[in-house]
Scaffold this motif. Structure first.
Motif, PDB file in Angstrom:
ATOM      1  N   GLY A 170       4.764   3.724  -6.591  1.00 57.91           N
ATOM      2  CA  GLY A 170       5.234   3.604  -5.309  1.00 57.91           C
ATOM      3  C   GLY A 170       4.468   3.097  -4.277  1.00 57.91           C
ATOM      4  O   GLY A 170       4.891   2.660  -3.225  1.00 57.91           O
ATOM      5  N   SER A 171       3.205   3.610  -4.368  1.00 53.78           N
ATOM      6  CA  SER A 171       2.280   3.199  -3.564  1.00 53.78           C
ATOM      7  C   SER A 171       2.103   1.852  -3.212  1.00 53.78           C
ATOM      8  O   SER A 171       1.918   0.796  -2.169  1.00 53.78           O
ATOM      9  CB  SER A 171       0.786   3.798  -3.538  1.00 53.78           C
ATOM     10  N   PRO A 227       7.162   8.073  -6.441  1.00 51.88           N
ATOM     11  CA  PRO A 227       7.429   7.535  -4.741  1.00 51.88           C
ATOM     12  C   PRO A 227       5.871   7.435  -4.234  1.00 51.88           C
ATOM     13  O   PRO A 227       4.845   7.443  -4.915  1.00 51.88           O
ATOM     14  CB  PRO A 227       7.683   9.159  -4.354  1.00 51.88           C
ATOM     15  N   PRO A 228       5.646   6.957  -3.081  1.00 46.88           N
ATOM     16  CA  PRO A 228       4.718   6.620  -2.524  1.00 46.88           C
ATOM     17  C   PRO A 228       3.572   7.947  -2.459  1.00 46.88           C
ATOM     18  O   PRO A 228       4.394   8.781  -1.961  1.00 46.88           O
ATOM     19  CB  PRO A 228       4.879   5.967  -0.941  1.00 46.88           C
ATOM     20  N   TYR A 286       5.060   0.298  -1.661  1.00 47.09           N
ATOM     21  CA  TYR A 286       5.053   0.544  -0.145  1.00 47.09           C
ATOM     22  C   TYR A 286       3.851  -0.173   0.612  1.00 47.09           C
ATOM     23  O   TYR A 286       4.371  -0.796   1.828  1.00 47.09           O
ATOM     24  CB  TYR A 286       4.442   2.290  -0.049  1.00 47.09           C
ATOM     25  N   ALA A 287       2.578  -0.450   0.047  1.00 48.35           N
ATOM     26  CA  ALA A 287       1.914  -1.283   0.733  1.00 48.35           C
ATOM     27  C   ALA A 287       2.497  -2.723   0.813  1.00 48.35           C
ATOM     28  O   ALA A 287       2.204  -3.252   1.851  1.00 48.35           O
ATOM     29  CB  ALA A 287       0.627  -1.466  -0.044  1.00 48.35           C
ATOM     30  N   GLU A 303       0.055   6.615   1.843  1.00 47.52           N
ATOM     31  CA  GLU A 303       0.693   6.515   3.377  1.00 47.52           C
ATOM     32  C   GLU A 303      -0.257   6.973   4.410  1.00 47.52           C
ATOM     33  O   GLU A 303      -0.188   6.193   5.465  1.00 47.52           O
ATOM     34  CB  GLU A 303       1.902   7.691   3.463  1.00 47.52           C
ATOM     35  N   ALA A 314       5.525  -3.757   0.849  1.00 51.93           N
ATOM     36  CA  ALA A 314       6.627  -3.619   1.979  1.00 51.93           C
ATOM     37  C   ALA A 314       6.125  -3.893   3.370  1.00 51.93           C
ATOM     38  O   ALA A 314       6.643  -4.094   4.262  1.00 51.93           O
ATOM     39  CB  ALA A 314       7.420  -2.333   1.967  1.00 51.93           C
ATOM     40  N   ARG A 315       4.786  -3.323   3.743  1.00 49.11           N
ATOM     41  CA  ARG A 315       4.215  -3.412   4.843  1.00 49.11           C
ATOM     42  C   ARG A 315       3.337  -4.893   5.115  1.00 49.11           C
ATOM     43  O   ARG A 315       2.470  -4.783   5.837  1.00 49.11           O
ATOM     44  CB  ARG A 315       3.379  -2.116   5.245  1.00 49.11           C
ATOM     45  N   ARG A 358      13.056  -5.316  -4.983  1.00 46.74           N
ATOM     46  CA  ARG A 358      12.977  -5.446  -3.727  1.00 46.74           C
ATOM     47  C   ARG A 358      12.234  -6.942  -3.023  1.00 46.74           C
ATOM     48  O   ARG A 358      11.970  -6.835  -1.697  1.00 46.74           O
ATOM     49  CB  ARG A 358      11.931  -4.262  -3.115  1.00 46.74           C
TER      50      ARG A 358
END
Length: 204
Positions: free
Chosen positions: A66-67, A39-40, A70-71, A45, A73-74, A98
């Motif tokens: 996952g980090s 996970p992130p 996550y980055a 986060e 995705a932003r 994704r």
């Protein structure tokens, strides 16, 4: 023969054949039995919630991060560096699933040999690795106004895990004491449950 998947990037100064590298063999074996993705990380986060400058994220010793996803995705471009192609392949597959694969560059290399771009990243992240020389290069890779986020084991972790090499553990005061001039520590704390210390710092 180079056994990197075709969509892995070669880094400048890469030593090329990693086939027999002991770290590669060890981490490939570990990630072969691990869940597909992590996970992130909470530290990632928190760092990405800062008002960072435009620019790329560097995830050092990323694993199947996952980090990094996550980055991306932003909207951040991400370079993820790891010696394990098993970890990077898992990261690649999740990013592709994704629709984020165009934002993530995968680099398979030994961190002792790989060199990041000086002042080239809005965020430099590492949450499972410690080496003083790599930390120094990572700090130099943070762009003005950017952040450095790091987590690693402390010497206290060796009480519960005596096989953990001392060189993999932070000494008292590290890593904050190793930051070059121009960095401000935003947060530094130990987690007694995990035996790890986290650092979040910003470059002026």
């Amino acid at each position: 023969m180079d056994d990197r998947p075709d969509d892995f990037s070669e880094s400048d100064g890469s030593s090329g054949g990693q086939a027999g590298h002991p770290d590669r063999l060890r981490w490939n074996a570990k990630y072969g039995d691990a869940p597909a993705m992590s996970p992130p990380h909470p530290l990632a986060e928190r760092a990405l919630a800062l008002a960072l400058p435009d620019g790329e994220v560097l995830d050092i010793a990323s694993g199947p991060s996952g980090s990094a996803v996550y980055a991306a995705a932003r909207g951040r471009r991400v370079t993820a560096v790891d010696i394990s192609e098993v970890a990077l392949e898992r990261l690649r597959a999740e990013a592709r699933r994704r629709g984020l694969d165009s934002l993530i560059t995968l680099v398979q290399d030994d961190l002792g040999a790989w060199r990041p771009r000086p002042e080239g990243y809005a965020l430099v992240l590492c949450t499972g690795f410690w080496d003083r020389a790599v930390f120094a290069r990572a700090a130099g890779a943070v762009a003005p106004g950017g952040a450095l986020a790091w987590e690693a084991f402390t010497a206290a972790a060796r009480r519960a895990r005596p096989s953990l090499p001392a060189d993999w553990c932070l000494a008292p005061g590290e890593p904050a004491s190793l930051l070059p001039d121009g960095f401000t520590v935003l947060d530094e704390a130990d987690d007694d449950a995990t035996g790890k210390r986290r650092l979040l710092a910003r470059r002026a």
